[in-house]
Design an enzyme around this catalytic site. Sequence first.
Site, mmCIF file in Angstrom:
data_model
loop_
_atom_site.group_PDB
_atom_site.id
_atom_site.type_symbol
_atom_site.label_atom_id
_atom_site.label_comp_id
_atom_site.label_asym_id
_atom_site.label_seq_id
_atom_site.Cartn_x
_atom_site.Cartn_y
_atom_site.Cartn_z
ATOM 1 N N VAL A 172 0.810 -1.218 0.000
ATOM 2 C CA VAL A 172 0.000 0.000 0.000
ATOM 3 C C VAL A 172 0.843 1.267 0.000
ATOM 4 C CG1 VAL A 172 -1.957 -1.120 1.117
ATOM 5 C CG2 VAL A 172 -0.240 0.039 2.534
ATOM 6 N N TYR A 199 5.290 6.411 14.861
ATOM 7 C CA TYR A 199 3.962 5.792 14.831
ATOM 8 C C TYR A 199 2.874 6.813 15.192
ATOM 9 C CZ TYR A 199 0.398 2.188 15.677
ATOM 10 O OH TYR A 199 -0.740 1.409 15.637
ATOM 11 N N ALA A 217 3.014 10.056 14.891
ATOM 12 C CA ALA A 217 2.886 11.027 13.800
ATOM 13 C C ALA A 217 2.074 10.443 12.650
ATOM 14 C CB ALA A 217 4.272 11.456 13.307
ATOM 15 N N LYS A 266 -0.222 8.104 12.796
ATOM 16 C CA LYS A 266 -1.624 7.925 13.180
ATOM 17 C C LYS A 266 -2.333 9.270 13.349
ATOM 18 C CE LYS A 266 -1.690 3.444 13.131
ATOM 19 N NZ LYS A 266 -2.524 2.703 12.153
#
Length: 247
Positions: free
Chosen positions: A63, A154, A156, A158
């Site tokens: 992705v 992580y 940042a 989210k």
Amino acid sequence: MLKGKVALITGATRGIGKAIALKFAENGADIALNYRSDNEALRTLVSELEDKGVKVLPVQGDVSVLEDANKIVKEAVDGLGKLDIVVNNAGITKDGLIVRMKEEDFDAVIDTNLKGTFNMMKATSSIMMKQRSGKIINISSVVGLVGNAGQSNYSASKAGIIGLTKSIARELGGRGINVNAIAPGFIQTDMTDVLSDKIKESMESTIPLKRLGNPEDVANLALFLGSNLSDYITGQVIAVDGGMTMN
């Protein structure tokens, strides 16, 4: 609740993604499962979903690469006929204090978690705009709301997902597309299973409900957001955290 719907789920082979896939299938949705590399967990999940009487389509791709995201969405639509729900759940962690965090570790987490969500929404939005309907569910985290020491990358990523969710909800709302985010708290997954009982007890002490959540708690909310019951809800960030981040 989802009979006749088609859902595409990224990061679905374990934990929260797997629970959402199973919950959607139990409620009648055909499922496109995005995966990065073939493994036993994927094959087991495909079998479990097929046993529920729905169509299942594994779709390979990374992705974090826009070309792959476009391919994932195209293969899902070609294989299952349409696309009603997208759950952007794929994510990684590479924890470390800022003074020790490597640049490549920061970039890797941002690329998968944040850019990957952007790529999937970009690839999905044109299809949903044409059909003037769709549900996009982004998996954020409570650390995107309050931060967490040792997880600056992580957190940042989210927090960025929350900004994306609200912005794209404004862009697509007029076309009948709902875009929402779920912010799980401390959920029992493979990552928490390795923690000591002492650490788990410390975590539980910060939660008003005094227990860790489980993946099905998140899946239940995803089911609601993916169904027609949530048609007048968009641009929201809903925490599933036992009350940990209540204002």
